[in-house]
Every structure is written in C-alpha cells, then in structure tokens.
Write a protein that holds these residues in place. Structure first.
Motif, mmCIF file in Angstrom:
data_model
loop_
_atom_site.group_PDB
_atom_site.id
_atom_site.type_symbol
_atom_site.label_atom_id
_atom_site.label_comp_id
_atom_site.label_asym_id
_atom_site.label_seq_id
_atom_site.Cartn_x
_atom_site.Cartn_y
_atom_site.Cartn_z
ATOM 1 N N PRO A 103 25.004 -33.500 31.763
ATOM 2 C CA PRO A 103 24.624 -33.786 30.374
ATOM 3 C C PRO A 103 25.737 -34.586 29.689
ATOM 4 O O PRO A 103 26.879 -34.143 29.664
ATOM 5 N N CYS A 104 25.413 -35.738 29.187
ATOM 6 C CA CYS A 104 26.472 -36.628 28.707
ATOM 7 C C CYS A 104 26.707 -36.510 27.205
ATOM 8 O O CYS A 104 27.639 -37.089 26.681
ATOM 9 N N GLY A 105 25.849 -35.767 26.525
ATOM 10 C CA GLY A 105 26.076 -35.553 25.099
ATOM 11 C C GLY A 105 25.821 -36.775 24.241
ATOM 12 O O GLY A 105 26.287 -36.839 23.113
ATOM 13 N N ILE A 106 25.094 -37.734 24.787
ATOM 14 C CA ILE A 106 24.816 -38.936 23.992
ATOM 15 C C ILE A 106 23.410 -38.829 23.409
ATOM 16 O O ILE A 106 22.415 -38.912 24.128
ATOM 17 N N LYS A 125 17.230 -39.954 26.773
ATOM 18 C CA LYS A 125 18.392 -40.211 25.926
ATOM 19 C C LYS A 125 18.532 -41.686 25.573
ATOM 20 O O LYS A 125 18.199 -42.552 26.366
ATOM 21 N N ILE A 126 19.059 -41.905 24.386
ATOM 22 C CA ILE A 126 19.377 -43.258 23.953
ATOM 23 C C ILE A 126 20.876 -43.462 24.180
ATOM 24 O O ILE A 126 21.683 -42.637 23.775
ATOM 25 N N TRP A 127 21.223 -44.530 24.835
ATOM 26 C CA TRP A 127 22.626 -44.857 25.071
ATOM 27 C C TRP A 127 23.070 -45.831 23.988
ATOM 28 O O TRP A 127 22.352 -46.753 23.658
ATOM 29 N N LYS A 128 24.253 -45.598 23.486
ATOM 30 C CA LYS A 128 24.817 -46.530 22.505
ATOM 31 C C LYS A 128 26.137 -47.025 23.084
ATOM 32 O O LYS A 128 27.053 -46.225 23.309
#
Lengths: 174, 75
Positions: free
Chosen positions: A30-33, B58-61
């Motif tokens: 889980p990358c927390g983004i 998830k959205i990557w920024k």
C-alpha cells in the motif's frame, strides 16, 4: 513479413544488446497515495453532461425521423458518460474512505461517514435524474470531502477555477 | 494496465514533447519504474491512473520531471 512484424523482430534484437528496464503497473505494498482530484473531475463531468442533455433542442415539436435518431443517439451518449462518471465519483470516494481514513481521522471529522453516505446517495440521484442543481450538490459534497481529506494530511486547501466548461471550482492543496 | 498492457509486454518510450491526458507514460518513483495513463496535468504535476480500474483505483500524483518517457509503441 509486415512492417510491424519486422519492427517487432528488430526491437527484440536490439533488446538483446541493450536489455530493457522493467516498469511495474502496480506497487507491491500500500503506497498511501490517495487524492480526491479524480472524484472532483468526475463530479464536474456529471454537471457538464447534465447541462449538455438539458441544452439539446429539437427544431420543432414533431421533428423528422432522422433528427429524432440524432437526438436519441446524442442523449444516449451523454447519459452513458453521466452514468459512468457518477459511478466513478462513488468508486473514488469509497476507496479513500475505506482505505485511507482511519479511526483517528474520524475523531476530528465526525461527519465523514455521513458525508460519504450523502455522496453515495447523491451520485445515484444524479444518475436517475437530469437535474443541474442535484449535480451541483454532488460536486459541493465532493469538494467538502476533498477539504476534509487534505485537512487530515495537515494541508490547507484553496479553491481554484477549474477552467472546465462547468465554470466550477476545484479544491486543491495549497 | 490490463487489458492493453500485459505482464511481459515491452514498450518503446521517448522523452520529449508535451504530455497530455490519455497518454501512457513510464515514470520513476522511489527508484522504480511504473507505467500508468495520464488523467490530467496541473501546475507542474501529472495525475495518473490505471486502465485496470477493477483492481487498481489509486490516483498517482507525480512531478513532470519524474516521467521517463511517453509510450510510443508496444511490442
């Protein structure tokens, strides 16, 4: 041998000399983004589609068959996009609410559950209806959610003009 | 990035010109290369997401400078 096949063979040969680097499609942990940006974009899209459906006009009370076909086709396309983006709002909000929000966040923001419930119901309502006010209400709730989200990260937010045809705002971290 | 990009696919990238919504890019984050599709660009940042929305939501920024290259073709 077609040009494409030739190109593929050539690139594979080049790869033997200069091996390609690996690119992953997902992170393993889980990358927390998380970011409520896409939910806001989707809510704007719902407003835009609702407006475009409302703006459709027939040339008369009893238009020709070809014109009816055109209008029906156009409404179908706009409705599909409206449906898809209302669902996208729900999906994006659900992920942030379910994966990101923790008990300690809820102690400070006690209304998050209620707000998410409201967004879920409102997103369903904008799918069922062609109502600009309801679509605006959905965006308003999503913006409130975005403000709470950034506050949990200790970030102040600003509201900027989206530049979209909806002429509405986006909540962004300052 | 299913169904367009499957494990084992190779892509050719180039790293000049603007990046636009809908483009697929390879970018670098924490010493790892990732492949994602561009949702939007705003204020020096690029927002990316996966094609396989059922599994990756998830959205990557990322900062624009993290982009390694724009995907030109798959082979």
């Amino acid at each position: 041998m077609s040009f494409l096949r030739f190109s593929e063979v050539l690139l594979r040969k080049i790869d033997e000399i200069f091996p390609p680097k690996v690119a992953f499609a997902h992170c393993d942990v889980p990358c927390g983004i998380y970011d409520p940006h896409e939910a806001q974009m989707a809510a704007h899209t719902v407003i835009r589609m609702t407006g475009m459906i409302n703006d459709l006009k027939a040339s008369s009370d009893n238009p020709e068959f070809d014109e009816r076909k055109k209008i029906i086709s156009q409404i179908s396309r706009l409705t599909k996009v409206k449906e898809d983006h209302a669902e996208l709002v729900k999906q994006q909000i659900r992920v942030i609410w379910g994966d990101y929000f923790k008990a300690e966040h809820l102690q400070k923001h006690k209304d998050v559950h209620e707000l998410v419930f409201k967004i879920m119901k409102q997103a369903s309502k904008v799918r069922q209806e062609v109502n600009l006010e309801e679509a605006q209400a959905l965006l308003s709730s999503v913006q409130k959610f975005a403000e709470i989200f950034w506050e949990t990260k200790g970030r102040k937010t600003i509201r900027v003009k989206s530049g979209y045809p909806t002429e509405g705002e986006l909540v962004l971290p300052a | 990035m299913l169904p367009v990009y499957k494990p084992g696919d190779r892509v050719l990238t180039f790293n000049w010109g603007p990046v636009n919504a809908g483009d697929v890019v390879v970018f670098r984050e924490n010493k790892t290369n990732y492949i994602k599709r561009v949702d939007s660009t705003r204020g020096g940042f690029v927002y990316l997401s996966s094609d396989n929305r059922g599994k990756a939501t998830k959205i990557w920024k990322i900062a624009k400078r993290q982009i390694v290259g724009l995907v030109l073709l798959k082979y």
